[in-house]
Design an enzyme around this catalytic site. Structure first.
Site, PDB file in Angstrom:
ATOM      1  N   TYR A 196      16.381  19.798  10.584  1.00 57.11           N
ATOM      2  CA  TYR A 196      16.952  21.051  10.091  1.00 57.11           C
ATOM      3  C   TYR A 196      18.132  21.488  10.958  1.00 57.11           C
ATOM      4  O   TYR A 196      19.174  21.936  10.446  1.00 57.11           O
ATOM      5  CB  TYR A 196      15.871  22.133  10.088  1.00 57.11           C
ATOM      6  CG  TYR A 196      16.306  23.438   9.477  1.00 57.11           C
ATOM      7  CD1 TYR A 196      16.490  23.560   8.108  1.00 57.11           C
ATOM      8  CD2 TYR A 196      16.530  24.563  10.273  1.00 57.11           C
ATOM      9  CE1 TYR A 196      16.885  24.762   7.533  1.00 57.11           C
ATOM     10  CE2 TYR A 196      16.922  25.764   9.718  1.00 57.11           C
ATOM     11  CZ  TYR A 196      17.103  25.863   8.347  1.00 57.11           C
ATOM     12  OH  TYR A 196      17.498  27.050   7.800  1.00 57.11           O
ATOM     13  N   LYS A 245      22.054  22.000   9.737  1.00 54.76           N
ATOM     14  CA  LYS A 245      22.796  23.252   9.851  1.00 54.76           C
ATOM     15  C   LYS A 245      24.044  23.080  10.709  1.00 54.76           C
ATOM     16  O   LYS A 245      25.071  23.730  10.465  1.00 54.76           O
ATOM     17  CB  LYS A 245      21.896  24.359  10.401  1.00 54.76           C
ATOM     18  CG  LYS A 245      20.802  24.765   9.426  1.00 54.76           C
ATOM     19  CD  LYS A 245      21.377  25.158   8.065  1.00 54.76           C
ATOM     20  CE  LYS A 245      20.329  25.536   7.061  1.00 54.76           C
ATOM     21  NZ  LYS A 245      20.911  25.859   5.732  1.00 54.76           N
ATOM     22  N   ILE A 272      16.878  37.708   9.584  1.00 53.11           N
ATOM     23  CA  ILE A 272      17.389  38.846   8.811  1.00 53.11           C
ATOM     24  C   ILE A 272      16.260  39.343   7.907  1.00 53.11           C
ATOM     25  O   ILE A 272      15.593  38.535   7.243  1.00 53.11           O
ATOM     26  CB  ILE A 272      18.606  38.428   7.956  1.00 53.11           C
ATOM     27  CG1 ILE A 272      19.685  37.761   8.821  1.00 53.11           C
ATOM     28  CG2 ILE A 272      19.165  39.635   7.212  1.00 53.11           C
ATOM     29  CD1 ILE A 272      20.268  38.642   9.910  1.00 53.11           C
ATOM     30  N   THR A 324      14.713  40.065   5.025  1.00 58.64           N
ATOM     31  CA  THR A 324      14.785  39.817   3.585  1.00 58.64           C
ATOM     32  C   THR A 324      13.367  39.536   3.103  1.00 58.64           C
ATOM     33  O   THR A 324      12.448  39.384   3.917  1.00 58.64           O
ATOM     34  CB  THR A 324      15.676  38.604   3.292  1.00 58.64           C
ATOM     35  OG1 THR A 324      15.058  37.430   3.873  1.00 58.64           O
ATOM     36  CG2 THR A 324      17.079  38.775   3.872  1.00 58.64           C
TER      37      THR A 324
END
Length: 258
Positions: free
Chosen positions: A152, A156, A185, A187
């Site tokens: 991952y 990125k 964040i 969400t």
């Protein structure tokens, strides 16, 4: 996130009490809420996305249209989840048609900044190798990728590098493109993660960060507005890390791997 903010505004997720956006541009969603005044919506999705499949998106599109919302929908062939600027894919058309003065923002991740420095050759390979050849790179062979987290992180890092390379092509059309690498964040997805099996690790990252809290969608939106607007006219090919200092703590403080 874009769909949720379109329905409810940023205040629902800890942001300021600001007006709802006048339009939504989203790449994928499983968001099912529907407000009385959904903004006009542009939708792009990969035909082979198995994480947020087109069928889920199309259900939302049908609901939006039934409610009288203007929707423009694009489904790209041979693309999976999270195709960024689309370099080397059927979505590469973005860079072929972007107008002079246009700008784009691609969302990467703080995880790309947890990867140790790569060589100049590795950076160039991640940035410019055609997508169909990426898995032939020596650095991406099974004996070189340690675990799913490492994979991952590499993906990125590749995300931001490929946007940097794409900025050269966009620049020839008088346009700009950048990445934002957010941390945690608040969400709907982050709330699920915080309440799930990885919750303790996430909370530790937040507690040991310089900011001591998670970010909000409107804070990401503020950086996006800078990059997309006239005040960001000199910024292109750049990656903006905004994680409240989590990465700083990862490299230089209590989050450093032992």
């Amino acid at each position: 996130m874009a769909a949720s903010i379109g329905s409810h505004g940023v205040a629902r997720y800890g942001g300021k009490d600001l007006p709802k956006p006048s339009a939504v541009v989203m790449a994928y969603t499983a968001h099912s809420d529907l407000s009385a005044d959904e903004p006009p919506t542009f939708v792009a999705v990969g035909e082979e996305d198995v994480i947020a499949p087109p069928s889920a998106m199309e259900r939302r599109i049908a609901a939006l249209r039934q409610a009288g919302t203007e929707v423009e929908y694009r489904k790209y062939k041979e693309l999976g989840h999270g195709f960024g600027p689309g370099t080397g894919t059927s979505a590469e058309e973005f860079g072929n048609v972007i107008a002079r003065g246009g700008a784009g923002v691609v969302i990467a991740s703080q995880s790309g900044h947890r990867l140790p420095p790569l060589s100049t050759e590795q950076n160039a390979a991640l940035a410019t190798t055609p997508t169909e050849d990426l898995l032939t790179l020596p650095m991406l062979q099974p004996d070189q990728v340690e675990d799913p987290l490492h994979a991952y992180q590499v993906s990125k890092r590749g995300n931001s590098l490929r946007v940097m390379a794409e900025a050269v092509r966009w620049g020839k059309r008088g346009a700009r493109i950048n990445t934002i690498s957010p941390g945690i964040i608040i969400t709907p997805l982050a709330k699920d993660e915080l309440e799930g099996p990885r919750g303790p690790g996430y909370r530790r990252m937040i507690e040991l960060s310089a900011a001591g809290r998670a970010g909000t969608p409107d804070e990401v939106g503020t950086v996006g507005a800078l990059l997309m607007g006239p005040d960001g006219a000199f910024i292109t090919g750049s990656d903006f890390l905004m994680d409240g200092g989590v990465t700083a703590a990862y490299w230089y403080s209590d989050l450093t791997p032992k």
